[in-house]
Scaffold this active site. Sequence first.
Site, PDB file in Angstrom:
ATOM      1  N   ASP A  67      -2.254  11.140   0.620  1.00  0.00           N
ATOM      2  CA  ASP A  67      -0.879  10.987   1.094  1.00  0.00           C
ATOM      3  C   ASP A  67       0.133  11.734   0.226  1.00  0.00           C
ATOM      4  O   ASP A  67      -0.206  12.252  -0.840  1.00  0.00           O
ATOM      5  CB  ASP A  67      -0.515   9.489   1.172  1.00  0.00           C
ATOM      6  CG  ASP A  67      -0.934   8.709  -0.074  1.00  0.00           C
ATOM      7  OD1 ASP A  67      -1.275   9.329  -1.089  1.00  0.00           O
ATOM      8  OD2 ASP A  67      -0.922   7.474  -0.021  1.00  0.00           O
ATOM      9  N   ASN A 136       0.081  -5.214  -0.807  1.00  0.00           N
ATOM     10  CA  ASN A 136       0.141  -5.783   0.541  1.00  0.00           C
ATOM     11  C   ASN A 136      -1.079  -5.374   1.373  1.00  0.00           C
ATOM     12  O   ASN A 136      -1.078  -5.518   2.587  1.00  0.00           O
ATOM     13  CB  ASN A 136       1.433  -5.346   1.250  1.00  0.00           C
ATOM     14  CG  ASN A 136       1.533  -3.841   1.394  1.00  0.00           C
ATOM     15  OD1 ASN A 136       0.609  -3.111   1.033  1.00  0.00           O
ATOM     16  ND2 ASN A 136       2.643  -3.361   1.924  1.00  0.00           N
ATOM     17  N   HIS A 138      -2.309  -2.280   1.675  1.00  0.00           N
ATOM     18  CA  HIS A 138      -2.312  -0.942   2.273  1.00  0.00           C
ATOM     19  C   HIS A 138      -3.342  -0.018   1.614  1.00  0.00           C
ATOM     20  O   HIS A 138      -3.685  -0.180   0.445  1.00  0.00           O
ATOM     21  CB  HIS A 138      -0.913  -0.319   2.309  1.00  0.00           C
ATOM     22  CG  HIS A 138      -0.369   0.192   1.011  1.00  0.00           C
ATOM     23  ND1 HIS A 138       0.921  -0.035   0.604  1.00  0.00           N
ATOM     24  CD2 HIS A 138      -0.906   0.933   0.030  1.00  0.00           C
ATOM     25  CE1 HIS A 138       1.129   0.547  -0.563  1.00  0.00           C
ATOM     26  NE2 HIS A 138       0.039   1.148  -0.933  1.00  0.00           N
ATOM     27  N   GLU A 143       0.616   1.013   6.039  1.00  0.00           N
ATOM     28  CA  GLU A 143       1.195  -0.298   5.772  1.00  0.00           C
ATOM     29  C   GLU A 143       0.697  -1.331   6.792  1.00  0.00           C
ATOM     30  O   GLU A 143       0.182  -0.970   7.845  1.00  0.00           O
ATOM     31  CB  GLU A 143       2.728  -0.202   5.851  1.00  0.00           C
ATOM     32  CG  GLU A 143       3.345   0.763   4.828  1.00  0.00           C
ATOM     33  CD  GLU A 143       3.396   0.199   3.408  1.00  0.00           C
ATOM     34  OE1 GLU A 143       2.534  -0.619   3.039  1.00  0.00           O
ATOM     35  OE2 GLU A 143       4.309   0.595   2.671  1.00  0.00           O
TER      36      GLU A 143
HETATM   37  C1  GLP Z   1       0.518   3.821  -3.534  1.00  0.00           C
HETATM   38  C2  GLP Z   1      -0.479   4.816  -2.957  1.00  0.00           C
HETATM   39  C3  GLP Z   1      -1.804   4.157  -2.687  1.00  0.00           C
HETATM   40  C4  GLP Z   1      -2.222   3.330  -3.889  1.00  0.00           C
HETATM   41  C5  GLP Z   1      -1.242   2.201  -4.106  1.00  0.00           C
HETATM   42  C6  GLP Z   1      -1.593   1.309  -5.267  1.00  0.00           C
HETATM   43  O1  GLP Z   1       1.328   3.248  -2.596  1.00  0.00           O
HETATM   44  N1  GLP Z   1      -0.033   5.458  -1.765  1.00  0.00           N
HETATM   45  O2  GLP Z   1      -2.768   5.134  -2.375  1.00  0.00           O
HETATM   46  O3  GLP Z   1      -3.511   2.802  -3.694  1.00  0.00           O
HETATM   47  O4  GLP Z   1       0.034   2.784  -4.329  1.00  0.00           O
HETATM   48  O5  GLP Z   1      -1.086   1.835  -6.462  1.00  0.00           O
HETATM   49  P1  GLP Z   1      -1.468   1.330  -7.878  1.00  0.00           P
HETATM   50  O6  GLP Z   1      -2.864   1.829  -8.145  1.00  0.00           O
HETATM   51  O7  GLP Z   1      -0.480   2.004  -8.780  1.00  0.00           O
HETATM   52  O8  GLP Z   1      -1.376  -0.138  -7.890  1.00  0.00           O
END
Ligand code: GLP
Length: 261
Positions: A67, A136, A138, A143
């Site tokens: 993404d 959440n 995702h 989402e």
């Molecule tokens: C972001 C990314 C996700 C990632 C998530 C969790 O929103 N788009 O791909 O898995 O955050 O992030 P973190 O690993 O910093 O908790």
Amino acid sequence: MEVLIRDNSDIGCVLGAKIIARVVREKPDAVLGLATGRTPLRLYQELIRQHREEGLDFSRVTTFNLDEYVGLPATHDQSYRYFMRESLFRHINIDQKRTHVPDGTAADLHAECRAYEQKIIDIGGIDIQLLGLGRNGHIGFNEPTGSLRSRTWVKILSEQTLRDNSDVFGSLEKMPRHALTMGIGTILDARRVLLVAFGPAKVRAVEQMVEGPLAGICPGSALQLHPRATVILDENSAAGLHYADHYRWIDRHKLAWQKYD
Ligand code: GLP
């Protein structure tokens, strides 16, 4: 779904790197799906170490990131293109032309999404897709309540995601409200998926993803449909699982060829 619970995130990330490194050693022109966020950072450090100390060769590897924020150019220090360059790409011998991140500055975002899907198809698909997990539930930026069959698309970020990711932007106001992300259908097409989730903040999302119903409200639960999904957790993120002893039992009784460490 294969659930691997390790004592801490450090051990979990080293294991995740081992799984990815094995794919690259067995198939030098492997196609890797990559993720951003804080969670995979330690895993990338371990891949870099293996490259430097054990000759892990990325010269023929191709990558596709999940993404990107809409509106952030590659030069912006919070863009995912920048993150990947700083956290992994510039430390290994990968050909930059083989690294793909959706372009959040494209004039026609829908055309960019379609082209991204096509590039993945043209190369023959993703061998292993690395994923983190949002608080959440995702995956990528898919989402809650989005389609479970979606392809690469433009998503509106939820308030929770904005709050969770805003610290690195300085404030919530500075954050983009939209992102391009591989869809859940795109993710499920990868031949293998590897999700890493650590720490107490992920406990509810992990429980819903692994043991909850398959439901759009928890996008991660779509991995239940994947024939080869591995989830690496630490004791904190696994704390809400009702069948943790069952996953540990399975892990202990693996046949030699099924073991990673
Ligand atoms: C972001 C990314 C996700 C990632 C998530 C969790 O929103 N788009 O791909 O898995 O955050 O992030 P973190 O690993 O910093 O908790």
